[in-house]
Design a protein around this motif. Structure first.
Motif, PDB file in Angstrom:
ATOM      1  N   LYS A   1       0.835  -1.203   0.000  1.00  0.00           N
ATOM      2  CA  LYS A   1       0.000   0.000   0.000  1.00  0.00           C
ATOM      3  C   LYS A   1       0.875   1.262   0.000  1.00  0.00           C
ATOM      4  O   LYS A   1       0.609   2.221  -0.721  1.00  0.00           O
ATOM      5  N   ILE A   2       1.928   1.244   0.803  1.00  0.00           N
ATOM      6  CA  ILE A   2       2.831   2.398   0.873  1.00  0.00           C
ATOM      7  C   ILE A   2       3.558   2.594  -0.454  1.00  0.00           C
ATOM      8  O   ILE A   2       3.675   3.719  -0.961  1.00  0.00           O
ATOM      9  N   ASP A   3       4.024   1.499  -1.042  1.00  0.00           N
ATOM     10  CA  ASP A   3       4.713   1.595  -2.347  1.00  0.00           C
ATOM     11  C   ASP A   3       3.794   2.174  -3.411  1.00  0.00           C
ATOM     12  O   ASP A   3       4.197   3.025  -4.218  1.00  0.00           O
ATOM     13  N   LEU A   4       2.543   1.708  -3.430  1.00  0.00           N
ATOM     14  CA  LEU A   4       1.581   2.195  -4.417  1.00  0.00           C
ATOM     15  C   LEU A   4       1.253   3.677  -4.184  1.00  0.00           C
ATOM     16  O   LEU A   4       1.123   4.450  -5.138  1.00  0.00           O
ATOM     17  N   ALA A   5       1.130   4.069  -2.914  1.00  0.00           N
ATOM     18  CA  ALA A   5       0.817   5.465  -2.591  1.00  0.00           C
ATOM     19  C   ALA A   5       1.923   6.395  -3.071  1.00  0.00           C
ATOM     20  O   ALA A   5       1.659   7.480  -3.603  1.00  0.00           O
ATOM     21  N   LEU A   6       3.176   5.968  -2.885  1.00  0.00           N
ATOM     22  CA  LEU A   6       4.314   6.788  -3.323  1.00  0.00           C
ATOM     23  C   LEU A   6       4.438   6.780  -4.850  1.00  0.00           C
ATOM     24  O   LEU A   6       4.839   7.781  -5.451  1.00  0.00           O
ATOM     25  N   LEU A   7       4.084   5.656  -5.465  1.00  0.00           N
ATOM     26  CA  LEU A   7       4.079   5.592  -6.939  1.00  0.00           C
ATOM     27  C   LEU A   7       3.039   6.550  -7.496  1.00  0.00           C
ATOM     28  O   LEU A   7       3.296   7.273  -8.475  1.00  0.00           O
ATOM     29  N   LEU A   8       1.858   6.577  -6.882  1.00  0.00           N
ATOM     30  CA  LEU A   8       0.804   7.483  -7.333  1.00  0.00           C
ATOM     31  C   LEU A   8       1.251   8.941  -7.193  1.00  0.00           C
ATOM     32  O   LEU A   8       0.927   9.787  -8.041  1.00  0.00           O
TER      33      LEU A   8
END
Length: 416
Positions: free
Chosen positions: A376-383
């Motif tokens: 979730k954190i990786d995806l949030a930073l990717l977004l």
């Protein structure tokens, strides 16, 4: 004996002066807002004038003397417009009089470039909106009032602007102030409050936008005869607006049909188009006024039928980045886009093959579906990077904060 609250006020004032003097520009010393007196032994010669001298923090800082004189109030020929009485903040009516209007404008421009803390902005608010005469040189009362009104509008201090209008009937001559309030309330679909603002308008002011809105409000309040009279007087003055006349005749019941054209050159005409339309359908563009964007959002009139049209979605995203459209609406749009199971499971790979807006939508949906904290954190930073790519990060800032806050610190995996 000087009370503690009084000393606190004086200290706040002193910190503000020091802040302006040393943090912004040394030339501000030339803006003589507060009189200074270096003679510590000066005696009080008049019971009508109160002088307070206070050493601030160290002997190196000059003592500040604040004069409040009843004699200064006698000059009624000068315009005094504000919210606070001078005594409230230990100022006086002439605190700007000896200042150069040119220097005041330059200093305020420099302050605009600085991000002030809430406390600093509140102090500046007290200084600007204390009742006082305008500077005698290079700044008229009208210009000084314009500066004050623009300051409130830029910060959207609606309640303070209304207070200024209530306390100073003369401000009703300023078209910008009243029109701003009316548009703010219309765009929020609060027509009742918008119509209440016509009471602030100086009756000597002639402005087509405000005059038309007055007529509409009379109709909206079932005062049709008055509305017809005001409209007839307006036409006798030379006013001509076929679109408005068509709408007024329909609203008054003079005609039973009205043209269905949607006029979006200003918010009020757009509103008239909306309330008189049989099948209202409007697609905003990059040229659409920010108030119309807000009205569409407040009225739940945002409709996207084709999620494959990249230009439409980008228009909405750009509007949100310019604060003309609610950021939350963008994420609602993202949730309406369809992706298959494989796309969502492998979002970090599949997003690369999609248009930018769809990539953001895919990653956002994946964040909400993920139950793995690290993922979730990786995806949030990717977004975040995908928003930066199109220079619209401000649309995502608050949502990113909410996503990260939803994660318990105890769930965050340790770095290896």
């Amino acid at each position: 004996m000087i009370s503690l609250s009084y000393l606190n006020k004086l200290l706040k004032l002193s910190f503000f002066i020091i802040f302006l003097t040393y943090s912004i520009t040394s030339s501000f010393a030339a803006v003589d807002i507060w009189e200074k007196n270096e003679n510590d032994n000066e005696e009080i010669n008049s019971e009508k004038e109160k002088k307070i001298k206070s050493p601030i923090l160290s002997d190196e800082i000059k003592k500040i003397e604040i004069n409040i004189s009843e004699e200064k109030i006698k000059d009624s020929s000068k315009s005094v417009i504000g919210i606070f009485d001078p005594e409230d903040n230990n100022f006086n009516l002439d605190m700007w009089s000896a200042s150069s209007g040119k220097e005041i404008k330059e200093v305020l421009k420099r302050i605009e470039k600085i991000k002030l803390s809430k406390a600093a902005e509140d102090l500046l608010f007290q200084v600007i909106f204390t009742n006082a005469y305008a500077p005698k040189a290079n700044l008229s009362s009208e210009e000084f009032l314009d500066i004050k009104i623009k300051w409130l509008i830029q910060r959207k201090r609606i309640n303070d602007l209304e207070t200024l209008l209530k306390n100073n009937p003369e401000v009703g001559k300023n078209i910008t102030a009243v029109k701003f309030l009316i548009n703010e309330y219309i765009s929020s679909t609060d027509i009742k409050s918008a119509c209440e603002k016509i009471n602030f308008i100086d009756r000597k002011v002639q402005n087509n936008y405000l005059d038309k809105f007055i007529i509409y409000c009379l109709i909206n309040n079932d005062r049709n005869e008055e509305a017809q009279l005001v409209f007839d007087l307006l036409k006798e003055r030379g006013f001509k607006d076929n679109f408005f006349e068509n709408k007024v005749n329909f609203l008054l019941g003079v005609t039973d049909k009205t043209e269905q054209k949607i006029l979006d050159n200003n918010l009020f005409n757009f509103y008239l188009s909306y309330i008189t339309s049989e099948n209202f359908d409007y697609q905003p563009s990059e040229k659409t006024d920010k108030y119309i964007w807000r009205f569409l959002s407040s009225s739940n009139l945002i409709k996207i039928n084709d999620f494959e049209d990249e230009s439409i979605i980008l228009t909405y995203e750009q509007a949100a980045s310019q604060n003309a459209f609610d950021n939350d609406e963008i994420f609602k749009i993202y949730l309406k886009m369809s992706f298959n199971f494989q796309q969502l499971i492998n979002a970090q790979e599949n997003y690369r093959n999609l248009p930018n807006y769809k990539s953001r939508a895919l990653i956002y949906q994946s964040i909400l579906l993920s139950d793995n904290v690290a993922n979730k954190i990786d995806l949030a930073l990717l977004l975040k990077e995908l928003f930066i790519k199109d220079e619209i990060l401000n649309v995502y800032s608050e949502e990113l904060s909410n996503i990260l806050k939803s994660i318990s610190p105890n769930e965050i995996p340790e770095l290896t």
